[in-house]
Motif scaffolding. Structure first.
Motif, PDB file in Angstrom:
ATOM      1  N   PHE A   1       1.020  -1.325  -0.611  1.00 60.22           N
ATOM      2  CA  PHE A   1      -0.100  -0.226   0.289  1.00 60.22           C
ATOM      3  C   PHE A   1       0.889   1.223   0.197  1.00 60.22           C
ATOM      4  CE2 PHE A   1      -2.840  -3.082   1.992  1.00 60.22           C
ATOM      5  CZ  PHE A   1      -4.826  -2.586   1.163  1.00 60.22           C
TER       6      PHE A   1
ATOM      7  N   TYR B   1       2.411   5.062   0.928  1.00 60.49           N
ATOM      8  CA  TYR B   1       2.033   4.993   2.461  1.00 60.49           C
ATOM      9  C   TYR B   1       1.454   5.745   3.408  1.00 60.49           C
ATOM     10  CZ  TYR B   1       3.100  10.380   1.423  1.00 60.49           C
ATOM     11  OH  TYR B   1       2.857  11.158   0.735  1.00 60.49           O
TER      12      TYR B   1
ATOM     13  N   CYS C   1       3.064  -1.745   3.638  1.00 60.59           N
ATOM     14  CA  CYS C   1       3.104  -0.072   3.457  1.00 60.59           C
ATOM     15  C   CYS C   1       4.683   0.407   3.438  1.00 60.59           C
ATOM     16  CB  CYS C   1       2.392   0.574   4.687  1.00 60.59           C
ATOM     17  SG  CYS C   1       1.183  -0.197   5.382  1.00 60.59           S
TER      18      CYS C   1
END
Length: 95
Positions: free
Chosen positions: A23, A25, A92
């Motif tokens: 994903f 940030y 992430c």
């Protein structure tokens, strides 16, 4: 909400089909989210095809619930095996 529809014996996993499990940030995904990456999707497609072939081959009775459950289990298409075999967690990008 969906969480209110089921008791504590159920675990729900939001599923995302996406080429990457990383994903951006600033994203804040659900902690239980599972991702079906391109590679996992290809594996899933192959297993579904194999399941269908096994179901019609070898004189399997498609009305035999026990045999169908055995094939679903063998091809990882049961709820407990699906998540562990066809999905991955997320990361992430913190840049």
């Amino acid at each position: 909400m969906v969480e209110e529809e089921y008791d504590d014996s159920c675990t729900q996993y939001p599923l995302l089909i996406h080429p990457s499990n990383c994903f951006e940030y600033s994203a804040s995904p659900n902690q239980n989210i599972k991702i079906i990456t391109k590679e996992k999707l290809e594996l899933l497609k192959n297993k579904v095809l194999e399941f269908g072939q096994d179901l019609i081959n070898n004189n399997n009775n498609v009305q035999d619930e026990t045999k169908i459950n055995q094939l679903l289990n063998y091809h990882y298409l049961t709820p407990d095996k699906f998540i562990s075999h066809f999905t991955t967690g997320f990361t992430c990008n913190r840049n």
